[in-house]
Design a protein around this motif. Structure first.
Motif, PDB file in Angstrom:
ATOM      1  N   GLU A  60      40.157  65.729  72.323  1.00 34.66           N
ATOM      2  CA  GLU A  60      40.233  65.479  70.882  1.00 34.66           C
ATOM      3  C   GLU A  60      38.916  65.836  70.216  1.00 34.66           C
ATOM      4  OE1 GLU A  60      42.542  61.744  69.730  1.00 34.66           O
ATOM      5  OE2 GLU A  60      42.023  61.410  71.848  1.00 34.66           O
ATOM      6  N   ILE A  61      39.034  66.487  69.053  1.00 36.70           N
ATOM      7  CA  ILE A  61      37.849  66.920  68.322  1.00 36.70           C
ATOM      8  C   ILE A  61      38.108  66.805  66.826  1.00 36.70           C
ATOM      9  CG2 ILE A  61      38.554  69.354  68.351  1.00 36.70           C
ATOM     10  CD1 ILE A  61      35.570  70.074  68.635  1.00 36.70           C
ATOM     11  N   GLU A  62      37.086  66.421  66.100  1.00 35.14           N
ATOM     12  CA  GLU A  62      37.137  66.384  64.642  1.00 35.14           C
ATOM     13  C   GLU A  62      35.805  66.865  64.115  1.00 35.14           C
ATOM     14  OE1 GLU A  62      38.274  62.753  62.721  1.00 35.14           O
ATOM     15  OE2 GLU A  62      39.834  62.327  64.184  1.00 35.14           O
ATOM     16  N   PHE A  63      35.853  67.602  63.005  1.00 32.94           N
ATOM     17  CA  PHE A  63      34.603  67.905  62.321  1.00 32.94           C
ATOM     18  C   PHE A  63      34.827  67.895  60.826  1.00 32.94           C
ATOM     19  CE2 PHE A  63      35.814  72.478  62.958  1.00 32.94           C
ATOM     20  CZ  PHE A  63      35.736  72.909  61.637  1.00 32.94           C
ATOM     21  N   ALA A  64      33.734  67.651  60.102  1.00 37.57           N
ATOM     22  CA  ALA A  64      33.760  67.655  58.647  1.00 37.57           C
ATOM     23  C   ALA A  64      32.524  68.389  58.153  1.00 37.57           C
ATOM     24  CB  ALA A  64      33.778  66.234  58.106  1.00 37.57           C
ATOM     25  N   SER A  90      36.105  68.728  43.324  1.00 38.65           N
ATOM     26  CA  SER A  90      37.472  68.229  43.558  1.00 38.65           C
ATOM     27  C   SER A  90      37.826  68.182  45.044  1.00 38.65           C
ATOM     28  CB  SER A  90      38.489  69.124  42.845  1.00 38.65           C
ATOM     29  OG  SER A  90      38.272  69.089  41.455  1.00 38.65           O
ATOM     30  N   PHE A  91      37.289  69.127  45.814  1.00 41.23           N
ATOM     31  CA  PHE A  91      37.587  69.235  47.243  1.00 41.23           C
ATOM     32  C   PHE A  91      36.257  69.296  48.007  1.00 41.23           C
ATOM     33  CE2 PHE A  91      40.769  71.641  44.776  1.00 41.23           C
ATOM     34  CZ  PHE A  91      41.872  70.829  44.989  1.00 41.23           C
ATOM     35  N   PRO A  92      35.609  68.148  48.213  1.00 40.33           N
ATOM     36  CA  PRO A  92      34.227  68.145  48.728  1.00 40.33           C
ATOM     37  C   PRO A  92      34.048  68.507  50.198  1.00 40.33           C
ATOM     38  CG  PRO A  92      35.024  65.907  48.427  1.00 40.33           C
ATOM     39  CD  PRO A  92      36.078  66.816  47.871  1.00 40.33           C
ATOM     40  N   LYS A  93      35.102  68.454  51.023  1.00 40.21           N
ATOM     41  CA  LYS A  93      34.939  68.673  52.461  1.00 40.21           C
ATOM     42  C   LYS A  93      35.960  69.649  53.020  1.00 40.21           C
ATOM     43  CE  LYS A  93      33.397  63.993  53.593  1.00 40.21           C
ATOM     44  NZ  LYS A  93      33.727  62.795  54.362  1.00 40.21           N
ATOM     45  N   ALA A  94      35.543  70.318  54.076  1.00 40.04           N
ATOM     46  CA  ALA A  94      36.467  71.029  54.963  1.00 40.04           C
ATOM     47  C   ALA A  94      36.553  70.157  56.207  1.00 40.04           C
ATOM     48  CB  ALA A  94      35.937  72.410  55.315  1.00 40.04           C
ATOM     49  N   ILE A  95      37.765  69.922  56.699  1.00 33.61           N
ATOM     50  CA  ILE A  95      37.972  69.016  57.837  1.00 33.61           C
ATOM     51  C   ILE A  95      38.880  69.684  58.855  1.00 33.61           C
ATOM     52  CG2 ILE A  95      38.929  66.779  58.552  1.00 33.61           C
ATOM     53  CD1 ILE A  95      38.301  65.784  55.688  1.00 33.61           C
TER      54      ILE A  95
END
Length: 185
Positions: A60-64, A90-95
């Protein structure tokens, strides 16, 4: 005697949780770079503030990545990127949320270079799409790891409109490079 049995029993119950916690790796300074240039314009940026968590035992991996943390050589490009294209207010992050799956069934907890497939959901500009990309994971005996993935995205796939006036200056496919160095969490 009963008290010591309870302490031993409680310790045995907590052991799996402690072991699981040791397998968690994290990064606060991962890097994502992008290149969207053409022969008419060099458009590139780097974000060195990517946060990520990786569990080698499950893959499992997550990044922001904060969109405003992408740095361009020219401030005007950075302004257009944030205000006109990715609308970072309006869209502050890429996840990204997903898994690294060993291409040959490798055990990702063992030291070595592993060819993997990154599978999961990439959310950018308010749009979530499933992606599946080849990647590489290098794990070390000291408990650190590095994940590397190169892929392309089409701005239109994520609802990013490119005005016709500048369309010939921006690549149809943006090249993305992800480099994340993990340490024990």
């Amino acid at each position: 005697m009963k008290l010591s049995h309870h302490i031993i029993f409680a310790s045995l119950l907590l052991l799996p949780a402690c072991l699981h916690a040791q397998q968690r790796l994290a990064s606060r300074n991962g890097e994502i770079s992008l290149f969207a240039g053409t022969s008419l314009e060099d458009i590139s940026a780097v974000n060195n503030k990517v946060t990520s968590v990786f569990l080698p035992s499950t893959g499992e991996i997550e990044f922001a990545a904060l969109i405003k943390a992408f740095e361009f050589k020219r401030s005007l490009m950075q302004e257009h990127f944030n205000e006109d294209y990715l609308e970072s207010n309006s869209f502050p992050k890429a996840i990204f949320k997903g898994k690294l799956v060993a291409a040959t069934g490798d055990d990702l907890t063992r030291p070595g270079i592993h060819q993997v497939i990154a599978k999961g959901d990439l959310t950018l500009h308010g749009v979530t799409r499933q992606i599946e990309q080849k990647a590489q994971l290098t794990t070390s005996a000291d408990g650190t790891a590095e994940a590397r993935c190169d892929f392309e995205v089409k701005p239109e796939d994520y609802g990013v409109a490119i005005p016709s006036l500048v369309r010939d200056k921006i690549a149809e496919r943006v090249q993305i490079k992800v480099r994340i160095h993990y340490t024990k969490f």
